[in-house]
Design a protein around this motif. Structure first.
Motif, PDB file in Angstrom:
ATOM      1  N   LEU A 130       0.778  -1.224   0.000  1.00 58.81           N
ATOM      2  CA  LEU A 130       0.000   0.000   0.000  1.00 58.81           C
ATOM      3  C   LEU A 130       0.817   1.285   0.000  1.00 58.81           C
ATOM      4  N   ARG A 131       2.131   1.190   0.115  1.00 53.45           N
ATOM      5  CA  ARG A 131       2.942   2.416   0.196  1.00 53.45           C
ATOM      6  C   ARG A 131       2.791   3.247  -1.081  1.00 53.45           C
ATOM      7  N   GLY A 132       2.433   4.527  -0.872  1.00 50.87           N
ATOM      8  CA  GLY A 132       2.278   5.441  -1.992  1.00 50.87           C
ATOM      9  C   GLY A 132       0.985   5.306  -2.757  1.00 50.87           C
ATOM     10  N   LYS A 133       0.129   4.392  -2.345  1.00 50.56           N
ATOM     11  CA  LYS A 133      -1.109   4.135  -3.080  1.00 50.56           C
ATOM     12  C   LYS A 133      -2.232   5.069  -2.606  1.00 50.56           C
ATOM     13  N   VAL A 134      -3.153   5.366  -3.524  1.00 49.37           N
ATOM     14  CA  VAL A 134      -4.325   6.185  -3.234  1.00 49.37           C
ATOM     15  C   VAL A 134      -5.531   5.270  -3.081  1.00 49.37           C
ATOM     16  N   LEU A 135      -6.152   5.321  -1.907  1.00 43.12           N
ATOM     17  CA  LEU A 135      -7.338   4.523  -1.644  1.00 43.12           C
ATOM     18  C   LEU A 135      -8.559   5.437  -1.552  1.00 43.12           C
ATOM     19  N   GLY A 136      -9.679   4.926  -2.000  1.00 40.23           N
ATOM     20  CA  GLY A 136     -10.932   5.659  -1.917  1.00 40.23           C
ATOM     21  C   GLY A 136     -11.814   5.108  -0.816  1.00 40.23           C
ATOM     22  N   ALA A 137     -12.705   5.946  -0.320  1.00 44.79           N
ATOM     23  CA  ALA A 137     -13.677   5.527   0.693  1.00 44.79           C
ATOM     24  C   ALA A 137     -14.820   6.539   0.717  1.00 44.79           C
ATOM     25  N   ILE A 138     -15.955   6.113   1.226  1.00 44.23           N
ATOM     26  CA  ILE A 138     -17.092   7.012   1.389  1.00 44.23           C
ATOM     27  C   ILE A 138     -16.756   8.007   2.487  1.00 44.23           C
ATOM     28  N   ALA A 139     -17.028   9.286   2.228  1.00 42.54           N
ATOM     29  CA  ALA A 139     -16.726  10.334   3.191  1.00 42.54           C
ATOM     30  C   ALA A 139     -17.410  10.073   4.526  1.00 42.54           C
ATOM     31  N   SER A 140     -16.648  10.196   5.610  1.00 39.88           N
ATOM     32  CA  SER A 140     -17.119  10.023   6.992  1.00 39.88           C
ATOM     33  C   SER A 140     -17.412   8.579   7.370  1.00 39.88           C
ATOM     34  N   SER A 141     -17.161   7.643   6.460  1.00 41.60           N
ATOM     35  CA  SER A 141     -17.420   6.230   6.762  1.00 41.60           C
ATOM     36  C   SER A 141     -16.297   5.646   7.610  1.00 41.60           C
ATOM     37  N   THR A 142     -16.541   4.457   8.163  1.00 42.24           N
ATOM     38  CA  THR A 142     -15.495   3.790   8.927  1.00 42.24           C
ATOM     39  C   THR A 142     -14.324   3.390   8.032  1.00 42.24           C
ATOM     40  N   GLY A 143     -14.592   3.211   6.723  1.00 40.14           N
ATOM     41  CA  GLY A 143     -13.505   2.953   5.786  1.00 40.14           C
ATOM     42  C   GLY A 143     -12.560   4.135   5.692  1.00 40.14           C
ATOM     43  N   GLU A 144     -13.112   5.337   5.568  1.00 34.88           N
ATOM     44  CA  GLU A 144     -12.273   6.536   5.514  1.00 34.88           C
ATOM     45  C   GLU A 144     -11.556   6.754   6.840  1.00 34.88           C
ATOM     46  N   ILE A 145     -12.248   6.508   7.950  1.00 36.75           N
ATOM     47  CA  ILE A 145     -11.621   6.642   9.270  1.00 36.75           C
ATOM     48  C   ILE A 145     -10.421   5.703   9.381  1.00 36.75           C
ATOM     49  N   TRP A 146     -10.580   4.466   8.884  1.00 32.79           N
ATOM     50  CA  TRP A 146      -9.482   3.492   8.943  1.00 32.79           C
ATOM     51  C   TRP A 146      -8.303   3.959   8.093  1.00 32.79           C
ATOM     52  N   ILE A 147      -8.566   4.450   6.891  1.00 32.79           N
ATOM     53  CA  ILE A 147      -7.486   4.915   6.014  1.00 32.79           C
ATOM     54  C   ILE A 147      -6.688   6.027   6.688  1.00 32.79           C
ATOM     55  N   LYS A 148      -7.385   6.999   7.242  1.00 33.72           N
ATOM     56  CA  LYS A 148      -6.695   8.139   7.872  1.00 33.72           C
ATOM     57  C   LYS A 148      -5.906   7.702   9.104  1.00 33.72           C
ATOM     58  N   ALA A 149      -6.469   6.756   9.854  1.00 36.96           N
ATOM     59  CA  ALA A 149      -5.792   6.294  11.069  1.00 36.96           C
ATOM     60  C   ALA A 149      -4.534   5.488  10.758  1.00 36.96           C
ATOM     61  N   ASN A 150      -4.482   4.862   9.574  1.00 33.42           N
ATOM     62  CA  ASN A 150      -3.355   3.985   9.239  1.00 33.42           C
ATOM     63  C   ASN A 150      -2.475   4.531   8.126  1.00 33.42           C
ATOM     64  N   ALA A 151      -2.735   5.771   7.693  1.00 36.41           N
ATOM     65  CA  ALA A 151      -2.001   6.339   6.551  1.00 36.41           C
ATOM     66  C   ALA A 151      -0.505   6.412   6.797  1.00 36.41           C
ATOM     67  N   ASP A 152      -0.091   6.912   7.961  1.00 36.43           N
ATOM     68  CA  ASP A 152       1.344   7.035   8.241  1.00 36.43           C
ATOM     69  C   ASP A 152       2.014   5.675   8.363  1.00 36.43           C
ATOM     70  N   ARG A 153       1.377   4.775   9.062  1.00 40.58           N
ATOM     71  CA  ARG A 153       1.947   3.440   9.284  1.00 40.58           C
ATOM     72  C   ARG A 153       2.148   2.689   7.969  1.00 40.58           C
ATOM     73  N   LEU A 154       1.203   2.859   7.031  1.00 41.94           N
ATOM     74  CA  LEU A 154       1.250   2.115   5.779  1.00 41.94           C
ATOM     75  C   LEU A 154       1.844   2.919   4.629  1.00 41.94           C
ATOM     76  N   GLY A 155       2.145   4.203   4.870  1.00 42.68           N
ATOM     77  CA  GLY A 155       2.724   5.025   3.825  1.00 42.68           C
ATOM     78  C   GLY A 155       1.755   5.377   2.715  1.00 42.68           C
ATOM     79  N   LEU A 156       0.478   5.511   3.053  1.00 39.08           N
ATOM     80  CA  LEU A 156      -0.543   5.792   2.052  1.00 39.08           C
ATOM     81  C   LEU A 156      -0.462   7.231   1.553  1.00 39.08           C
ATOM     82  N   ALA A 157      -0.827   7.421   0.299  1.00 34.54           N
ATOM     83  CA  ALA A 157      -1.003   8.765  -0.235  1.00 34.54           C
ATOM     84  C   ALA A 157      -2.330   9.321   0.276  1.00 34.54           C
ATOM     85  N   THR A 158      -2.598  10.594   0.006  1.00 33.16           N
ATOM     86  CA  THR A 158      -3.843  11.224   0.449  1.00 33.16           C
ATOM     87  C   THR A 158      -5.036  10.474  -0.130  1.00 33.16           C
TER      88      THR A 158
END
Length: 264
Positions: A130-158
């Motif tokens: 997942l490093r550098g990858k862009v993931l999508g999620a429904i705004a305010s959903s638990t999916g988006e919450i998970w992405i934001k909470a794990n972005a640094d750990r996994l090296g996710l893009a915005t």
């Protein structure tokens, strides 16, 4: 004859108002957004249908009420319940501690994990890719919450936010984002008709779905009791099997009556 004073008239009117029976609420104002199969969809006539729509209508029947549905985006559901514009909201809304501070929820009626999803052209292979990858999620959903909470750990893009699951699925399918994080059950249902879409990994979450209401709503306990009755007579389990094509797991929240969730 002695004139009747203003105070006497007001007092008599107040007493009459207190003695008059309160008019019972007969319509439940429900907010939902339709691009969320199988929980909420619109049929060929543009009418709401889906597992949760059926459930709310059955609950309303138990209460001797009818349902009027307002079409809202997912994020708008939270503002609409907070402002009491609507009586309740459904759209596979997960119960979370943060949400419980500002909203009421009934007992959960479905357990669901999150899923990392990808389309036919995605180079994603799994959670370790997942490093550098862009993931999508429904705004305010638990999916988006998970992405934001794990972005640094996994090296996710915005991440990219969406108003509806359908829009997010289309971007994942067409490769406009590398993948997405969404409710697993809803994703698997949608992928029946979306070629090449797949779940790469299950993200255990302990998430549970329930009906959301305004904080302190007088309807919360009544609706919760109706759900308990519908679980005990097997109705909720039959709805699950109708929409997912298999029975719910024994001991799951779909079949087990539960207390109202409380804010910690």
């Amino acid at each position: 004859m002695r004139a009747i004073g203003r105070r006497t008239v007001l007092g008599t009117a107040a007493a009459a108002a207190l003695a008059a029976p309160l008019r019972a609420q007969t319509v439940l104002q429900l907010g939902s957004y339709p691009s969320n199969p199988p929980f909420e969809i619109k049929d060929e006539r543009g009418q709401f249908d889906g597992l949760e729509i059926e459930l709310v209508r059955l609950v309303a029947g138990k209460l001797g009420m009818t349902v009027q549905i307002t079409d809202l985006g997912f994020q708008a559901l939270f503002a609409a319940t907070a402002s009491r514009r609507i009586d309740l909201a459904v759209s596979s809304i997960t119960v979370t501690p943060d949400r419980l501070r500002n909203q009421d929820f009934t007992q959960p009626y479905m357990d669901t994990d999150l899923a990392l999803i990808a389309g036919p052209t995605s180079t994603l292979k799994g959670m370790d890719d997942l490093r550098g990858k862009v993931l999508g999620a429904i705004a305010s959903s638990t999916g988006e919450i998970w992405i934001k909470a794990n972005a640094d750990r996994l090296g996710l893009a915005t991440p990219k936010s969406y108003d509806t699951a359908t829009a997010m699925f289309l971007d994942v399918s067409n490769g406009r984002v590398d993948g997405g994080v969404n409710d697993k059950a809803g994703s698997l249902y949608a992928f029946r008709t979306m070629r090449g879409m797949r779940v790469l990994a299950t993200i255990p979450s302990g998430n549970q779905i329930a009906i959301m209401l305004p904080k302190g709503s007088p309807l919360t306990a009544r609706i919760n009791d109706a759900i308990t009755e519908l679980k005990r007579d097997g109705t909720v389990a039959r709805l699950y099997e109708k929409w997912f094509g298999e029975p719910p797991a024994p001991g799951s929240s779909t079949v087990t009556p539960l207390p109202l969730p409380r804010a910690g």
